[in-house]
Design a protein around this motif. Structure first.
Motif, PDB file in Angstrom:
ATOM      1  N   THR A  29       0.831  -1.197   0.000  1.00  0.00           N
ATOM      2  CA  THR A  29       0.000   0.000   0.000  1.00  0.00           C
ATOM      3  C   THR A  29       0.868   1.249   0.000  1.00  0.00           C
ATOM      4  O   THR A  29       2.077   1.190   0.248  1.00  0.00           O
ATOM      5  CB  THR A  29      -0.906   0.020   1.233  1.00  0.00           C
ATOM      6  N   VAL A  61      -5.487   4.743  -1.457  1.00  0.00           N
ATOM      7  CA  VAL A  61      -5.476   3.325  -1.064  1.00  0.00           C
ATOM      8  C   VAL A  61      -4.890   2.479  -2.185  1.00  0.00           C
ATOM      9  O   VAL A  61      -4.973   1.252  -2.156  1.00  0.00           O
ATOM     10  CB  VAL A  61      -6.905   2.834  -0.717  1.00  0.00           C
ATOM     11  N   THR A  88      -2.321   0.461  -4.559  1.00  0.00           N
ATOM     12  CA  THR A  88      -1.125  -0.342  -4.342  1.00  0.00           C
ATOM     13  C   THR A  88       0.038   0.254  -5.127  1.00  0.00           C
ATOM     14  O   THR A  88      -0.150   1.126  -5.977  1.00  0.00           O
ATOM     15  CB  THR A  88      -1.349  -1.790  -4.804  1.00  0.00           C
TER      16      THR A  88
END
Length: 797
Positions: free
Chosen positions: A740, A779, A781
């Motif tokens: 993340t 949020v 990746t």
């Protein structure tokens, strides 16, 4: 579909002779049930066999499909083979053939580069719906066509598209940084001024730190260009300036930043004053009021001249306009000291010109919507020019002011890509050479430069002209270099050094090295995502015998010759190294030995997976009979890991780094098609309770899952937007694509030893420039942040 017309429409003419052109269409069916990786039927182009390699659900990016062209011909194993190919890959619905999606490229295929294509060929979510003016989806009823249009090109020099080659011009270039800028052109235009190069070499101070000093940074690049046989990586300079400098579109601004930094750092050294001596001239501006008795003369130094292309058609027109007298009236009156605003005449005249004259051509203009755009108007400039007529009456005329054209920087903006390159004349009486953002350097005959085939590019796209004063060319291009270079400029400090002619550098791997290897395959020489194997080099003469080589190895590793056996290691696919064949003393022995090994035994490599430590441990090698069943291995495996004799084991074969398959212990090695050099992985059989414990602890519990996680690692280049002003201008971290944003920030903060709250990231654009800041609350990746790139810019707030 007219395949040849389609190929001509998509693929540009590269100017090389086409030996063969062929096309091949593969009808793919039952799409949703396809394996993760599959190869299409073989087809032939140029006497070679090829295949289409398909990853229906993505190779590295699961939101895309991946398609490659793969070399499939076994005869390519002969030493030194290569094929230079230009190709297009098409995906299309047979019921709507004109609405295809495509990827085109050109590539040099050889033993280490067997496939090339696109890992991000097309979006998964656009395959099954009509999109982009299509009336049908690309994949309909699980079926589609994939076509390869392939040109086999003639390689006259043997070095076409060969990575890091000199191309027989005798000159060295800079590597492409995948950034569409003038950076390489400017640096090379300076390097080939030998007087300037010498000044850079002798401008060192004891206190200089390379990452903080422009002189040291230039010294390294110039020295590498001077001694290397290959193109040079210019990252030393980009680290210094900061990667945001490469997004500057104003070459004039960039050169002034460079000159100012150099001028400051050369002070109080033997090179003091070099910048002004080479590039500095003087201009006098005269203001004479019309209605009052007031006149002002202002003398200024200049380091370049800028002309607007839109107003003039030739260089002579621009000089004439530049010195032409103009009136200052209306809102543009001159503020005369003691008289206030006055109508005045303004005139400009040159008092001196420098030995090297940089002329910038301003091609910017506003379109109908008030947007700033680039003009490609034709602008002509001569090979020789006499500037004496533009001098002030009291200028020093004791030396001539004749100048010879020695370089031009060119920017061609096509619809698909921007191309920056330089035409330079490194020698006074030598040839013109074309230097671009690639290792390739070619000669450009003067006739070609001035005829209809080339002059449009030259006159319509030039943005900077370089003229040398004729009387000083010999001094500017003198081959003389200082006898003693700065102490840090020694050949052994660089990766690109000249190889000793007549010698071979042979990498030798031992069983002990395999046991120290922690990643996939049997060794890691290139993949930065994992620890690199420390493989030793043995140097021998090209004329030495195999026996001499064995003696050298025995001496280096302190192993008796009779205890050694030599295998050739071959790279296959993507950084996958495997045993290829046994090397023997002579053909008869080779035949007998190979036959014996083929019929009786094979050599395999062993690895053990420990889910608690999340590690894959290499356990060495083992010879086994091909006709034995897999389960005869189990006692030996338990012994290698000192496991209880009743331990249950799961056993797998590592086919490729990202393809791990479970083996049936009741099958024979031959039944599983196990061959010399294959890799067997094993682990303890886990109970459901143990599996749940690993899942709860966020650990991978099986070999396939663990290896899949390793394949998700990526080397991320973090680049400072402010270069030497930040603690580390550039660095790399190995991170998992699924991390993340918060995890990535923490990892980078640890590396920089700063508060993570002070870090901000910026994504990378298609040309390598900073694109947009990444929201700290995202949020996403790491994979989403990187998109198809492997870099991020960082800044400390």
């Amino acid at each position: 579909m007219d395949y040849e017309a389609t190929a001509n429409n998509i693929m540009p003419n590269l100017g090389y002779e086409i030996k063969d052109f062929q096309y091949h269409t593969w009808n793919v069916t039952n799409w949703n049930n396809l394996p993760e990786r599959l190869l299409g039927p073989e087809f032939e182009v140029g006497g070679w066999k090829w295949q289409i390699l398909l990853y229906p659900f993505g190779n590295h990016n699961l939101s895309k499909i991946s398609i490659y062209l793969k070399f499939a011909d076994q005869q390519g194993e002969r030493v030194g083979w290569h094929a230079c190919v230009q190709f297009v890959l098409l995906l299309w619905n047979s019921k709507e053939p004109r609405k295809y999606v495509s990827y085109h490229a050109y590539y040099r295929f050889d033993a280490e580069n067997l496939n090339w294509g696109s890992g991000n060929f097309y979006d998964q979510n656009k395959l099954f719906i009509p999109f982009n003016n299509r009336t049908r989806p690309l994949i309909e009823n699980g079926s589609c066509n994939i076509t390869a249009l392939v040109r086999d090109l003639k390689d006259l020099t043997g070095t076409l598209w060969s990575d890091r080659k000199m191309y027989n011009t005798g000159y060295i270039g800079l590597d492409n940084q995948r950034l569409s800028t003038f950076f390489n052109s400017v640096i090379l235009s300076l390097y080939y001024i030998r007087y300037f190069r010498k000044a850079v070499y002798i401008a060192s101070k004891v206190s200089d730190k390379p990452t903080r000093n422009i002189v040291s940074a230039l010294q390294k690049i110039f020295y590498q260009l001077n001694v290397s046989e290959y193109s040079v990586d210019p990252k030393e300079l980009t680290r210094f300036f900061g990667w945001n400098i490469l997004s500057i579109r104003d070459v004039r601004k960039f050169i002034r930043i460079l000159q100012n930094d150099l001028e400051e750092k050369m002070q109080n050294t033997k090179a003091d004053g070099t910048i002004s001596k080479l590039f500095g001239g003087t201009i006098i501006t005269r203001f004479k009021c019309v209605d009052v008795d007031y006149e002002s003369l202002r003398s200024e130094d200049f380091y370049d001249i800028q002309f607007n292309v839109k107003r003039c058609n030739t260089l002579d027109d621009s000089f004439t306009e530049y010195v032409q007298e103009t009136f200052l009236d209306g809102d543009n009156k001159y503020n005369a000291e003691g008289f206030g605003l006055q109508v005045a005449k303004k005139s400009v005249v040159f008092h001196s010109f420098p030995p090297i004259l940089h002329i910038h051509l301003d091609r910017s203009e506003y379109d109908a919507h008030n947007n700033l755009v680039k003009s490609n108007d034709r602008y002509e400039f001569p090979m020789k020019i006499d500037l004496q007529k533009y001098l002030s009456p009291d200028a020093d005329r004791s030396k001539p002011y004749k100048y010879i054209f020695h370089g031009v920087l060119i920017h061609v903006d096509n619809n698909r890509w921007d191309q920056y390159f330089a035409l330079l004349k490194p020698e006074n009486n030598g040839q013109w050479a074309k230097f671009g953002d690639s290792p390739k350097i070619t000669f450009v005959p003067i006739k070609e430069m001035l005829n209809d085939n080339y002059e449009n590019i030259l006159y319509n796209n030039a943005y900077m002209l370089i003229y040398y004063r004729e009387s000083e060319i010999d001094e500017l291009l003198c081959p003389l270099l200082p006898k003693h270079l700065p102490s840090h400029l020694h050949e052994e400090n660089f990766a690109h050094v000249k190889e000793k002619r007549g010698y071979l550098q042979i990498s030798v791997m031992t069983e002990e090295m395999f046991k120290n290897h922690k990643g996939l395959s049997i060794i890691n020489l290139y993949d930065q995502r994992f620890p690199l194997s420390e493989v030793l080099q043995v140097e021998i003469l090209e004329t030495d015998t195999f026996g001499t080589f064995k003696n050298a190895v025995a001496t280096k590793f302190k192993i008796p010759i009779y205890q050694t056996r030599f295998w050739r290691i071959r790279k296959q696919g993507n950084n996958d190294f495997r045993l290829h064949d046994l090397i023997t003393d002579d053909l008869i022995y080779s035949y007998v030995k190979k036959k014996h090994l083929k019929t009786l035994s094979i050599i395999i490599f062993l690895k053990y997976f420990n889910p608690h430590t999340q590690s894959l441990e290499s356990l060495g090698q083992l010879y086994v009979r091909k006709d034995y069943t897999i389960n005869v291995l189990f006692p030996a495996l338990r012994k290698r890991k000192q496991l209880p004799s009743d331990t249950l084991l799961d056993i797998y074969i590592e086919i490729e780094p990202n393809i791990i398959e479970r083996m049936d212990p009741n099958f024979t090695f031959e039944g599983h098609d196990i061959r010399n050099g294959d890799i067997i992985c094993f682990q303890k059989t886990l109970m459901n309770r143990e599996i749940q414990e690993h899942v709860s602890a966020n650990r991978f519990y099986s070999i396939p899952r663990f290896c899949e996680s390793l394949s998700k690692n990526v080397v991320v280049h973090f680049k400072s937007k402010f270069g030497y002003k930040d603690p580390i201008p550039e660095f790399k971290l190995i991170l998992n694509k699924k991390l993340t944003y918060k995890s990535v920030v923490n990892q980078v903060a640890i590396h920089l030893n700063i508060d993570p709250l002070k870090l901000r990231f910026t994504s990378v654009g298609s040309s390598g420039e900073p694109k947009s800041k990444i929201d700290s609350t995202t949020v996403q990746t790491l994979s989403k942040m990187l998109k198809q790139f492997s870099s991020l810019y960082y800044e400390i707030i």
